[in-house]
Design an enzyme around this catalytic site. Structure first.
Site, PDB file in Angstrom:
ATOM      1  CG  ASP A 106      -2.035   0.981   1.213  1.00 44.34           C
ATOM      2  OD1 ASP A 106      -3.055   0.802   0.510  1.00 44.34           O
ATOM      3  OD2 ASP A 106      -1.873   1.996   1.919  1.00 44.34           O
ATOM      4  CD  GLU A 130      -3.794  -5.531  -3.879  1.00 46.87           C
ATOM      5  OE1 GLU A 130      -4.455  -4.499  -3.712  1.00 46.87           O
ATOM      6  OE2 GLU A 130      -3.872  -6.233  -4.910  1.00 46.87           O
ATOM      7  CG  HIS A 272      -5.484  -3.289  -0.346  1.00 44.66           C
ATOM      8  ND1 HIS A 272      -4.565  -3.062  -1.359  1.00 44.66           N
ATOM      9  CD2 HIS A 272      -5.188  -2.383   0.631  1.00 44.66           C
ATOM     10  CE1 HIS A 272      -3.767  -2.060  -1.028  1.00 44.66           C
ATOM     11  NE2 HIS A 272      -4.121  -1.637   0.185  1.00 44.66           N
TER      12      HIS A 272
END
Length: 294
Positions: A106, A130, A272
């Site tokens: 992220d 992700e 995610h």
């Protein structure tokens, strides 16, 4: 798959960075190249709790809480990406980390890739999942989250949702994990943001995602590190899940073809927060990959 642990069995460590205290996990042997774990929004070092134990027997594992998040201090900042860059840069220098292996996710991926691009000689390998990449149009943003994130990026509406209603913690986080998060896990993620005044970072991050050319400065920065990644021979380990969110299977396949020196790992079902769906596989694959790094 074994049961996913909810505990956080790590002693707290703190270091002063730019006049504020940053919390971090620090376990494992001191010799060899340390492994630096970087989380994103709205998480903390707690995200890595079931992955670090696979790596710590052989490598020093360091997992900070980004400034304003987790157990780190919450100064009065705008929490732009550049603010996080300043604090993370200073954190790495404060700990005297000469070389690192990055494990990133992220917004931690954006911070890690940006640092690696500026310090390529200090990076021995990058494991990612992700990660933040340019999203050319809203049509390429996952349909289930499209209206939500468009609302997050609408001035007053977004602040009401994230600051007042805590929608990132209560909505986005559990919806982006395949399995149901337990109340114990949710409470760990809620704890740093019980007060609305502390949720500024949670609001700022979705407004900085490079979607449809905005914001221009972040688009340029992310494109720059993506260009670097496609040229750099640094060993890469890419984890992906199905259906994924930022890195769906088709994107993972493209990256496997286009990124030099890149190994990919299919974790199975995942959205995610892959670390919450298959941490043992992620941890064991990182531990298998590390000895092969130069």
């Amino acid at each position: 798959m074994s049961e996913i642990g909810t505990g956080f069995p790590f002693d707290p460590h703190y270091v002063e960075v730019l006049g504020e205290r940053m919390h971090y996990v620090d376990v494992g042997p001191r010799d060899g190249t340390p492994v630096l774990f970087l989380h994103g929004n709205p998480t903390s070092s707690y995200l890595w709790r079931n992955i670090i134990p696979h790596v710590a027997p052989s490598h020093r594992c360091i997992a900070p809480d980004l400034i304003g998040m987790g157990k780190s201090d919450k100064p009065d900042l705008d929490y732009f990406f550049d603010d996080h860059v300043r604090y993370l840069d200073a954190f790495i220098e404060a700990l005297g980390l000469e070389e690192v292996v990055l494990v990133i996710h992220d917004w931690g991926s954006a911070l890690g890739f940006h640092w690696a691009k500026r310090n390529p000689e200090r990076v021995k390998g990058i494991a990612c999942m992700e990660f933040i990449r340019p999203i050319p149009t809203w049509d390429e943003w996952p349909e289930f989250a499209r209206e939500t994130f468009q609302a997050f990026r609408t001035a007053d509406v977004g602040r009401e949702l994230i600051i007042d209603q805590n929608a990132f913690i209560e909505g986005v986080l559990p919806k982006c994990v395949v399995r149901p998060l337990t109340e114990v896990e949710m409470d760990h993620y809620r704890e740093p943001f019980l007060k609305p005044v502390d949720r500024e970072p949670l609001w700022r991050f979705p407004n900085e995602i490079p979607i449809a050319g905005e914001p221009a400065n972040i688009v340029a920065l992310v494109e720059a590190y993506m260009n670097w990644l496609h040229q750099s021979p640094v060993p890469k380990l890419l984890f992906w899940g199905t259906p994924g969110v930022l890195i769906p299977p088709a994107e993972a396949a493209r990256l496997a073809e286009s990124l030099p020196n890149c190994k990919t790992v299919d974790i199975g079902p995942g959205l995610h927060y892959l670390q919450e769906d298959n941490p043992d596989l992620i941890g064991s694959e990182i531990a298998r990959w590390l000895p092969g790094l130069a």
